[in-house]
Structures are given as C-alpha cells and as structure tokens.
Design a protein around this motif. Structure first.
Motif, PDB file in Angstrom:
ATOM      1  N   MET A 130       0.839  -1.199   0.000  1.00 53.48           N
ATOM      2  CA  MET A 130       0.000   0.000   0.000  1.00 53.48           C
ATOM      3  C   MET A 130       0.880   1.258   0.000  1.00 53.48           C
ATOM      4  O   MET A 130       1.836   1.338   0.761  1.00 53.48           O
ATOM      5  N   ILE A 131       0.520   2.204  -0.844  1.00 52.48           N
ATOM      6  CA  ILE A 131       1.212   3.488  -0.855  1.00 52.48           C
ATOM      7  C   ILE A 131       0.316   4.503  -0.148  1.00 52.48           C
ATOM      8  O   ILE A 131      -0.866   4.635  -0.488  1.00 52.48           O
ATOM      9  N   ILE A 132       0.870   5.195   0.834  1.00 49.61           N
ATOM     10  CA  ILE A 132       0.088   6.220   1.520  1.00 49.61           C
ATOM     11  C   ILE A 132       0.318   7.550   0.815  1.00 49.61           C
ATOM     12  O   ILE A 132       1.413   8.094   0.825  1.00 49.61           O
ATOM     13  N   LYS A 133      -0.754   8.020   0.177  1.00 50.28           N
ATOM     14  CA  LYS A 133      -0.653   9.273  -0.588  1.00 50.28           C
ATOM     15  C   LYS A 133      -0.949  10.479   0.294  1.00 50.28           C
ATOM     16  O   LYS A 133      -0.392  11.543   0.103  1.00 50.28           O
ATOM     17  N   ASN A 134      -1.885  10.315   1.227  1.00 48.02           N
ATOM     18  CA  ASN A 134      -2.171  11.423   2.144  1.00 48.02           C
ATOM     19  C   ASN A 134      -2.683  10.912   3.482  1.00 48.02           C
ATOM     20  O   ASN A 134      -3.297   9.852   3.562  1.00 48.02           O
ATOM     21  N   SER A 135      -2.384  11.680   4.511  1.00 48.88           N
ATOM     22  CA  SER A 135      -2.828  11.345   5.867  1.00 48.88           C
ATOM     23  C   SER A 135      -3.128  12.655   6.581  1.00 48.88           C
ATOM     24  O   SER A 135      -2.365  13.614   6.466  1.00 48.88           O
ATOM     25  N   ALA A 136      -4.250  12.701   7.273  1.00 51.47           N
ATOM     26  CA  ALA A 136      -4.645  13.946   7.932  1.00 51.47           C
ATOM     27  C   ALA A 136      -5.360  13.676   9.246  1.00 51.47           C
ATOM     28  O   ALA A 136      -6.166  12.745   9.348  1.00 51.47           O
ATOM     29  N   PHE A 137      -5.054  14.502  10.235  1.00 54.01           N
ATOM     30  CA  PHE A 137      -5.753  14.419  11.512  1.00 54.01           C
ATOM     31  C   PHE A 137      -7.196  14.869  11.300  1.00 54.01           C
ATOM     32  O   PHE A 137      -7.455  15.854  10.619  1.00 54.01           O
ATOM     33  N   VAL A 138      -8.150  14.130  11.900  1.00 52.47           N
ATOM     34  CA  VAL A 138      -9.566  14.469  11.724  1.00 52.47           C
ATOM     35  C   VAL A 138     -10.200  14.949  13.027  1.00 52.47           C
ATOM     36  O   VAL A 138     -10.788  16.022  13.080  1.00 52.47           O
ATOM     37  N   ILE A 139     -10.075  14.152  14.098  1.00 53.55           N
ATOM     38  CA  ILE A 139     -10.767  14.520  15.337  1.00 53.55           C
ATOM     39  C   ILE A 139     -10.142  13.814  16.542  1.00 53.55           C
ATOM     40  O   ILE A 139      -9.607  12.713  16.420  1.00 53.55           O
ATOM     41  N   SER A 140     -10.222  14.482  17.693  1.00 56.87           N
ATOM     42  CA  SER A 140      -9.897  13.848  18.969  1.00 56.87           C
ATOM     43  C   SER A 140     -11.214  13.684  19.723  1.00 56.87           C
ATOM     44  O   SER A 140     -11.934  14.670  19.914  1.00 56.87           O
ATOM     45  N   ALA A 141     -11.506  12.472  20.136  1.00 59.88           N
ATOM     46  CA  ALA A 141     -12.780  12.201  20.809  1.00 59.88           C
ATOM     47  C   ALA A 141     -12.547  11.771  22.255  1.00 59.88           C
ATOM     48  O   ALA A 141     -11.610  11.031  22.544  1.00 59.88           O
ATOM     49  N   ALA A 142     -13.420  12.246  23.149  1.00 62.33           N
ATOM     50  CA  ALA A 142     -13.312  11.879  24.568  1.00 62.33           C
ATOM     51  C   ALA A 142     -14.037  10.571  24.861  1.00 62.33           C
ATOM     52  O   ALA A 142     -13.828   9.953  25.899  1.00 62.33           O
ATOM     53  N   ASN A 143     -14.891  10.128  23.935  1.00 62.06           N
ATOM     54  CA  ASN A 143     -15.544   8.823  24.071  1.00 62.06           C
ATOM     55  C   ASN A 143     -16.003   8.345  22.701  1.00 62.06           C
ATOM     56  O   ASN A 143     -15.964   9.101  21.725  1.00 62.06           O
ATOM     57  N   VAL A 144     -16.446   7.105  22.638  1.00 57.48           N
ATOM     58  CA  VAL A 144     -16.768   6.473  21.352  1.00 57.48           C
ATOM     59  C   VAL A 144     -17.897   7.200  20.617  1.00 57.48           C
ATOM     60  O   VAL A 144     -17.928   7.239  19.387  1.00 57.48           O
ATOM     61  N   SER A 145     -18.819   7.826  21.355  1.00 58.82           N
ATOM     62  CA  SER A 145     -19.956   8.502  20.714  1.00 58.82           C
ATOM     63  C   SER A 145     -19.528   9.733  19.915  1.00 58.82           C
ATOM     64  O   SER A 145     -20.246  10.199  19.044  1.00 58.82           O
ATOM     65  N   GLN A 146     -18.327  10.260  20.205  1.00 59.02           N
ATOM     66  CA  GLN A 146     -17.834  11.443  19.482  1.00 59.02           C
ATOM     67  C   GLN A 146     -16.981  11.077  18.264  1.00 59.02           C
ATOM     68  O   GLN A 146     -16.522  11.960  17.535  1.00 59.02           O
ATOM     69  N   CYS A 147     -16.751   9.806  18.031  1.00 65.65           N
ATOM     70  CA  CYS A 147     -15.927   9.361  16.889  1.00 65.65           C
ATOM     71  C   CYS A 147     -16.670   9.625  15.574  1.00 65.65           C
ATOM     72  O   CYS A 147     -17.895   9.754  15.575  1.00 65.65           O
ATOM     73  N   PRO A 148     -15.946   9.678  14.437  1.00 64.99           N
ATOM     74  CA  PRO A 148     -16.588   9.962  13.144  1.00 64.99           C
ATOM     75  C   PRO A 148     -17.773   9.042  12.864  1.00 64.99           C
ATOM     76  O   PRO A 148     -17.737   7.848  13.193  1.00 64.99           O
ATOM     77  N   ALA A 149     -18.797   9.619  12.250  1.00 68.14           N
ATOM     78  CA  ALA A 149     -20.043   8.878  12.030  1.00 68.14           C
ATOM     79  C   ALA A 149     -19.988   7.939  10.827  1.00 68.14           C
ATOM     80  O   ALA A 149     -20.773   7.004  10.734  1.00 68.14           O
ATOM     81  N   ASP A 150     -19.062   8.183   9.874  1.00 65.20           N
ATOM     82  CA  ASP A 150     -19.078   7.326   8.677  1.00 65.20           C
ATOM     83  C   ASP A 150     -18.516   5.934   8.964  1.00 65.20           C
ATOM     84  O   ASP A 150     -17.945   5.671  10.020  1.00 65.20           O
ATOM     85  N   MET A 151     -18.699   5.042   8.009  1.00 67.85           N
ATOM     86  CA  MET A 151     -18.396   3.626   8.239  1.00 67.85           C
ATOM     87  C   MET A 151     -17.076   3.160   7.619  1.00 67.85           C
ATOM     88  O   MET A 151     -16.902   1.989   7.322  1.00 67.85           O
ATOM     89  N   LYS A 152     -16.137   4.072   7.429  1.00 63.21           N
ATOM     90  CA  LYS A 152     -14.837   3.657   6.890  1.00 63.21           C
ATOM     91  C   LYS A 152     -14.161   2.684   7.864  1.00 63.21           C
ATOM     92  O   LYS A 152     -14.304   2.809   9.080  1.00 63.21           O
TER      93      LYS A 152
END
Length: 200
Positions: free
Chosen positions: A1-23
């Motif tokens: 795998m080649i990593i073309k880009n990487s970016a910070f998205v969010i810091s969450a204090a609990n699981v309910s604050q994690c990103p909503a999408d299903m990646k």
C-alpha cells in the motif's frame, strides 16, 4: 500500500464522538513509552502527524487520522497509565474499552510491545481480555533497532511462545522499527488485505 495522504480528523473523549461514517478503522494501542506515536508517523511517512513526547502517556483522547481518504488510523491512549490518579485511570480505561467493544468499524487492533522486554503481566492481561471479548488483533513489536539484529527474531519468537501457553491460535505479529522503517510494508500490506476483504 502506498500512503498518498494522511490527515488528523478529530480527537474524541468517548466512542460517541468518533466519526459517524463507516470507513474501516485500525487502532493502535500499547503501554506508555512503547513508541506508538513514532510508529504511526513512520507508517504514514508524516513526521508530525501523531504527537511524540518525552513524557509517556500523553495521548488522552481517541485520535482519528484519515488515510488515503479511505480508512482511519486510530491512536488510542496507552494502558498501564503513567502517573495518573485512580479516577483518571478509570476514566481512560472506560474510554479505551468503550471504543474497542462498541466500535463496529474497528477491523483490527494493533497491540504494541517493546521487543526488548520480557512479557509483562499488564500486556498479557490486556491481550487475554481482547481474546475473551473476540476482538481481532495483531501484535506489533517496536524498537527492533535497539536490539542486536541477531537477537530480534529470537526475542519475538520467545514472546509468542510465552503467549502459546494460554492461546490455542496465535495472532499475527510484526517486527518494526520507527528508526529504519522495518516492518512498514508488511503492516501496510496487512491493512490493505483486510480493506479488500471488507469491500467484498
């Protein structure tokens, strides 16, 4: 795998604050001072992505990084917390376990182990808990450059042999070094393989 880009998205204090999408998500965890931030930065070829610190136990939130706009690398707080009050330790433990048990997007948890040390009770207990909770995980030995090259393979195998005493089937393991990028391709290929399986 080649990593073309990487970016910070969010810091969450609990699981309910994690990103909503299903990646798909791949989380990294280990004891304080195991070299987690350095490993994440090495994998992503992005020096300042995860914050490294000379003070162990600095990651206190669930940090999501989006890789190739396709999957998340998740930096979890360490266990065996460095110099924290009992209340803080309990809060961190609840955050970690909440994420691991409730996050359906979690495809694999990478448990980081310093290859220089014999098996520690705290690592064995955490790994046993993962097994009991049916969490898919792999072991990542870090800091291989700190051992003589002739001793690296034997150290990893001895650790896994110790695990064999209580496990019928051993998890996959990887030997890495953030200094010389050892194990980078193997780890990324493993993630890519799981990503392909998830798509099917």
């Amino acid at each position: 795998m080649i990593i073309k880009n990487s970016a910070f998205v969010i810091s969450a204090a609990n699981v309910s604050q994690c990103p909503a999408d299903m990646k798909p998500e791949y989380a990294f965890i280990g004891r304080s001072n195991v070299g987690k931030s350095s490993l994440i930065n090495m994998l992503c070829n992005h020096k300042g992505l995860a914050k490294t610190s000379s003070t162990p136990g600095k990651t206190l939130l669930i940090n999501h990084f989006l890789i190739n706009r396709e999957w998340f690398l998740v930096d979890l707080p360490g266990y065996g917390f460095a110099k924290r009050s009992k209340t803080e330790r309990q809060k961190l433990e609840n955050m970690i376990k909440g994420y691991i048990l409730q996050r359906s997007q979690l495809c694999n948890l990478f448990v980081l182990i310093d290859i220089r040390h014999d098996p520690q009770a705290i690592d064995m207990e955490f790994i046993s808990w993962l097994g009991e909770s049916s969490i898919p995980f792999s072991i990542v030995f870090t800091k291989a450059d700190k051992l003589a090259q002739s001793k690296v393979k034997g150290a990893a195998e001895a650790w896994m042999k110790h695990l064999e005493e209580t496990w019928e089937e051993l998890p996959p393991y990887f030997v890495t070094s953030s200094e010389n990028k050892l194990g980078r391709e193997e780890l990324l290929d493993y993630i890519e393989k799981i990503n392909e399986e998830v798509k099917e």
